[in-house]
Design an enzyme around this catalytic site. Structure first.
Site, PDB file in Angstrom:
ATOM      1  N   LYS A  29       0.818  -1.214   0.000  1.00 46.21           N
ATOM      2  CA  LYS A  29       0.000   0.000   0.000  1.00 46.21           C
ATOM      3  C   LYS A  29       0.854   1.267   0.000  1.00 46.21           C
ATOM      4  O   LYS A  29       0.401   2.320  -0.442  1.00 46.21           O
ATOM      5  CB  LYS A  29      -0.976  -0.022   1.159  1.00 46.21           C
ATOM      6  CG  LYS A  29      -2.025  -1.117   0.967  1.00 46.21           C
ATOM      7  CD  LYS A  29      -3.148  -1.062   1.960  1.00 46.21           C
ATOM      8  CE  LYS A  29      -4.219  -2.075   1.616  1.00 46.21           C
ATOM      9  NZ  LYS A  29      -3.752  -3.475   1.732  1.00 46.21           N
TER      10      LYS A  29
HETATM   11  C1  LIG Z   1      -4.252  -4.549   1.112  1.00 45.45           C
HETATM   12  C2  LIG Z   1      -3.460  -5.789   0.984  1.00 45.45           C
HETATM   13  C3  LIG Z   1      -3.819  -6.795   0.061  1.00 45.45           C
HETATM   14  C4  LIG Z   1      -5.068  -6.726  -0.778  1.00 45.45           C
HETATM   15  O1  LIG Z   1      -5.008  -5.726  -1.762  1.00 45.45           O
HETATM   16  P1  LIG Z   1      -6.345  -5.269  -2.526  1.00 45.45           P
HETATM   17  O2  LIG Z   1      -5.941  -4.107  -3.324  1.00 45.45           O
HETATM   18  O3  LIG Z   1      -7.320  -4.909  -1.431  1.00 45.45           O
HETATM   19  O4  LIG Z   1      -6.827  -6.404  -3.333  1.00 45.45           O
HETATM   20  C5  LIG Z   1      -2.990  -7.904  -0.037  1.00 45.45           C
HETATM   21  N1  LIG Z   1      -1.897  -8.047   0.734  1.00 45.45           N
HETATM   22  C6  LIG Z   1      -1.527  -7.098   1.634  1.00 45.45           C
HETATM   23  C7  LIG Z   1      -0.320  -7.326   2.459  1.00 45.45           C
HETATM   24  C8  LIG Z   1      -2.287  -5.933   1.783  1.00 45.45           C
HETATM   25  O5  LIG Z   1      -1.913  -4.999   2.694  1.00 45.45           O
END
Ligand SMILES: *Cc1c(COP(=O)(O)O)cnc(C)c1O
Length: 477
Positions: A117
């Protein structure tokens, strides 16, 4: 470039207008009117840019295709400031490494909070600061987190002018590492609020505050959730960067497997593919919360109730519905806004689900869009972490393990499969210990963070109390 709503609202907006907004006025999600096309010559130019000038330069080139209301020099500076070796630890920013024959891993988790993120949120922080200063405005971000989103938002917004963050989290329920990451921030503009309750209680508070339009306007309340188009756009860049590292010529194709929850990450892959990136298959990997896997297998999209939403050991994928999914379905249906509105508006609120199995678009979707999916459980996760550790001496986190498990089911001869590494194992240490009987590697800068002083306000799940707290800490009180 103008942006439209997936539910057909007549208004068209420019990038900076939707940057600070959430949903479109009709409840839809914003998408560009069309996807800029990257032909063979352009792809060669982008490859050259990435190979000679690096990730930030590639980001600038791609973002420029979608953003025409920030002067080029400014956008370039924002990208250069965001994607640095200093922040991400390597010159490649998102280095691709080989795990086994035909299977590569792209590291998206070397940013400040060790989860993918950061890739988008760090840019968002700089874009917000830039745009708010340009308008002479302020923004108070009010959100709920069970871990990764909140910490990524706080590390992106800390010390930024014009922005405050009020982040609620369920008291005592995040991992000690995640709590330490967030609560050790001493920046004046970051407010951690631990709610006596569960994550749903935090989300209800955010909804309650957002539904109070007077309060929302008076205190300039905004969000940074995963439906924000700028976040999605920032993520498109690493699909190109992954492709360039895995190939030497544009005639080669690759596939990606993406650990998925809200469909934000893999949706960016869809956008990259729509632009012309030579992607063979996009594989959505889910955990026990298999809303997406069910859809790709059956054509039925069924939102889960809270009793049906499992707490798993890949918690950042624990979703009851996939908030970005509407964007993909809109494209899948040939951009039929009326039908999208009926599915996500009427049908979901009435029945909690919709069924596209009889729709000809769904039948040809796999061929046209190259989508596939798979599911991984706690037992699969442990087995994959153990296997990767035993054979390659590497530790992977629980979400990435879900990706590797599902990727192995979709390998095709001659097409490299790139698994997106979405977090580092230290964030989810308990499950690593369960799998391997040893603690995961801890990057030096996180040594001893659990012992740092904490700045957090513990509060009841009480709307009035939260509002009072926000009001007290805003200049406009
Ligand atoms: C947020 C997150 C995901 C999922 O991503 P999306 O965009 O919601 O599909 C997967 N792995 C980690 C470690 C995350 O923080």
């Amino acid at each position: 470039m103008l942006y439209l709503s997936t539910r057909g609202h007549a208004e068209r907006k420019r990038f900076c207008e939707i940057l600070l907004e959430g949903l479109a006025p009709d409840g839809g999600l914003y998408l560009p009117e069309h996807y800029p096309q990257v032909d063979d010559a352009a792809l060669t130019r982008l490859r050259h840019t990435f190979n000679t000038q690096g990730y930030a330069a590639l980001a600038f080139e791609l973002l420029s295709l979608y953003i025409d209301d920030i002067p080029a020099a400014d956008l370039k500076a924002l990208c250069a400031k965001t994607y640095t070796q200093e922040v991400y630890g390597t010159e490649a920013i998102v280095p691709v490494r080989k795990l086994e024959d035909g299977l590569l891993v792209e590291a998206l988790s070397n940013g400040p909070t060790l989860a993918f993120k950061d890739m988008a949120m760090q840019l968002l922080g700089n874009l917000f600061e830039y745009e708010l200063a340009r308008r002479g405005e302020e923004l108070n971000i009010f959100g709920a987190t069970s871990g990764d989103t909140g910490s990524a938002a706080e590390y992106a917004m800390r010390g930024k002018k014009g922005v405050r963050v009020f982040m609620t989290s369920p008291h005592g329920r995040m991992s000690p590492f995640q709590q330490a990451q967030m609560f050790s921030l001493m920046d004046e503009n970051i407010h951690n609020i631990a709610i006596e309750g569960v994550f749903d209680d935090c989300q209800d508070l955010v909804k309650a505050v957002s539904n109070d339009l007077d309060f929302k306007t008076k205190y300039k309340i905004g969000t940074v959730n995963s439906i924000n188009w700028a976040r999605l756009l920032a993520q498109v860049v690493y699909y190109f960067a992954g492709y360039f590292q895995a190939t030497t010529a544009n005639s080669q194709k690759v596939s990606f497997t993406v650990p998925s929850g809200n469909f934000g990450n893999v949706c960016a892959g869809h956008v990259a593919r729509m632009m012309g990136l030579p992607v063979d298959t996009l594989v959505a990997a889910t955990n026990e919360n298999d809303v997406l896997d069910e859809f790709f297998r059956t054509g039925v999209y069924r939102v889960r109730g809270s009793a049906d939403t499992h707490e798993t050991s890949s918690p950042s994928m624990d979703i009851s519905k996939a908030s970005n999914f509407e964007r993909f379905v809109f494209d899948l249906l040939g951009r039929d806004a009326a039908l999208t509105k009926d599915l996500f508006g009427a049908q979901i609120s009435k029945n909690g689900k919709f069924d596209l199995s009889g729709n000809p678009h769904f039948a040809e979707a796999a061929a046209r869009y190259g989508f596939a999916s798979g599911k991984s459980t706690h037992a699969n996760r442990l087995a994959t972490i153990q296997d990767v550790h035993k054979r390659f001496g590497e530790m992977i986190d629980t979400h990435t393990a879900d990706g590797v498990k599902v990727a192995r089911e979709h390998l095709k001869a001659g097409v490299p499969m790139i698994v997106l590494e979405t977090a580092l194992p230290i964030k989810f240490a308990a499950t690593i210990v369960e799998a391997l009987g040893q603690e995961p590697h801890r990057p030096a800068k996180f040594e001893g963070i659990e012992a740092l002083p904490k700045r957090v306000q513990v509060m009841k799940a009480d709307v009035a109390q939260i509002k009072a707290y926000i009001a007290k800490h805003c200049d406009h009180a």
